[in-house]
Design a protein around this motif. Structure first.
Motif, mmCIF file in Angstrom:
data_model
loop_
_atom_site.group_PDB
_atom_site.id
_atom_site.type_symbol
_atom_site.label_atom_id
_atom_site.label_comp_id
_atom_site.label_asym_id
_atom_site.label_seq_id
_atom_site.Cartn_x
_atom_site.Cartn_y
_atom_site.Cartn_z
ATOM 1 N N LEU A 1 -38.552 37.843 55.103
ATOM 2 C CA LEU A 1 -38.256 38.053 56.519
ATOM 3 C C LEU A 1 -37.293 36.993 57.057
ATOM 4 N N GLY B 1 -42.868 39.769 50.759
ATOM 5 C CA GLY B 1 -42.368 40.377 51.992
ATOM 6 C C GLY B 1 -42.227 39.354 53.106
ATOM 7 N N ARG B 2 -43.251 38.521 53.273
ATOM 8 C CA ARG B 2 -43.196 37.458 54.288
ATOM 9 C C ARG B 2 -42.070 36.478 53.999
ATOM 10 N N LEU C 1 -38.721 47.065 52.373
ATOM 11 C CA LEU C 1 -39.713 46.326 53.141
ATOM 12 C C LEU C 1 -40.312 47.259 54.186
ATOM 13 N N GLU D 1 -35.422 42.420 58.103
ATOM 14 C CA GLU D 1 -36.492 42.891 58.980
ATOM 15 C C GLU D 1 -37.199 44.059 58.303
ATOM 16 N N LEU D 2 -38.266 44.491 58.935
ATOM 17 C CA LEU D 2 -38.980 45.675 58.476
ATOM 18 C C LEU D 2 -38.005 46.836 58.369
ATOM 19 N N SER E 1 -44.570 43.789 54.722
ATOM 20 C CA SER E 1 -44.126 42.504 55.254
ATOM 21 C C SER E 1 -45.275 41.495 55.251
#
Length: 160
Positions: A135, A131-132, A105, A86-87, A126
């Protein structure tokens, strides 16, 4: 590696970027409004060009201010394997050449390389393709991204 320390480093770097953008904005504004740069004919565009540059620098400065505000409010949570990446996660990926890459991230506006001791950490959003792709992944998962005709593949080595 301390995520809070990385967040402070991001804020310091953004503050430096803001200072530079504001200085560039002031310099462009002074050039645009200086009496020697008043257009004498339709081809004399130095003042106009400087005004456009000042406007662009003002937008850049505002974007950095917004990024600073978001990063100040941001609180990285501990890694939860049930949710995956996650972020705010600190991630180590290993590529096909067995080279390790560490990422933090984070939020938009913070794309930069930081150092924790001798270790380099790339801060990515993200919203960035990598980054995407990260996730929701967990340790041991594969992450792949397509850049033009090249597909890059990584394995998630660890997450904090």
């Amino acid at each position: 590696m301390d995520k809070l320390l990385l967040q402070y480093q991001v804020l310091e770097r953004l503050a430096e970027d803001l200072l530079q953008a504001e200085q560039a904005m002031r310099a462009a504004h002074e050039t645009a409004t200086h009496e020697e740069n008043i257009a004498e004919n339709k081809y004399d565009t130095l003042g106009l060009e400087a005004a456009y540059l000042a406007t662009g620098q003002a937008r850049r400065a505002e974007g950095i201010r917004q990024a600073i505000a978001h990063w100040r409010q941001f609180r990285a949570r501990p890694y939860d394997a049930s949710k995956g990446i996650e972020l705010g996660a600190l991630i180590c990926l290993i590529d096909s050449d067995d080279k390790q890459h560490q990422f933090f991230l984070g939020l938009d506006g913070g794309s930069m390389k930081l150092f924790s001791g001798a270790q380099a950490v790339q801060v990515i959003s993200s919203e960035a393709p990598l980054g995407r792709a990260m996730l929701g992944k967990c340790e041991g998962d594969e992450v792949s991204i397509q850049i033009a005709a090249i597909r890059q593949q990584f394995e998630v080595l660890w997450v904090h």
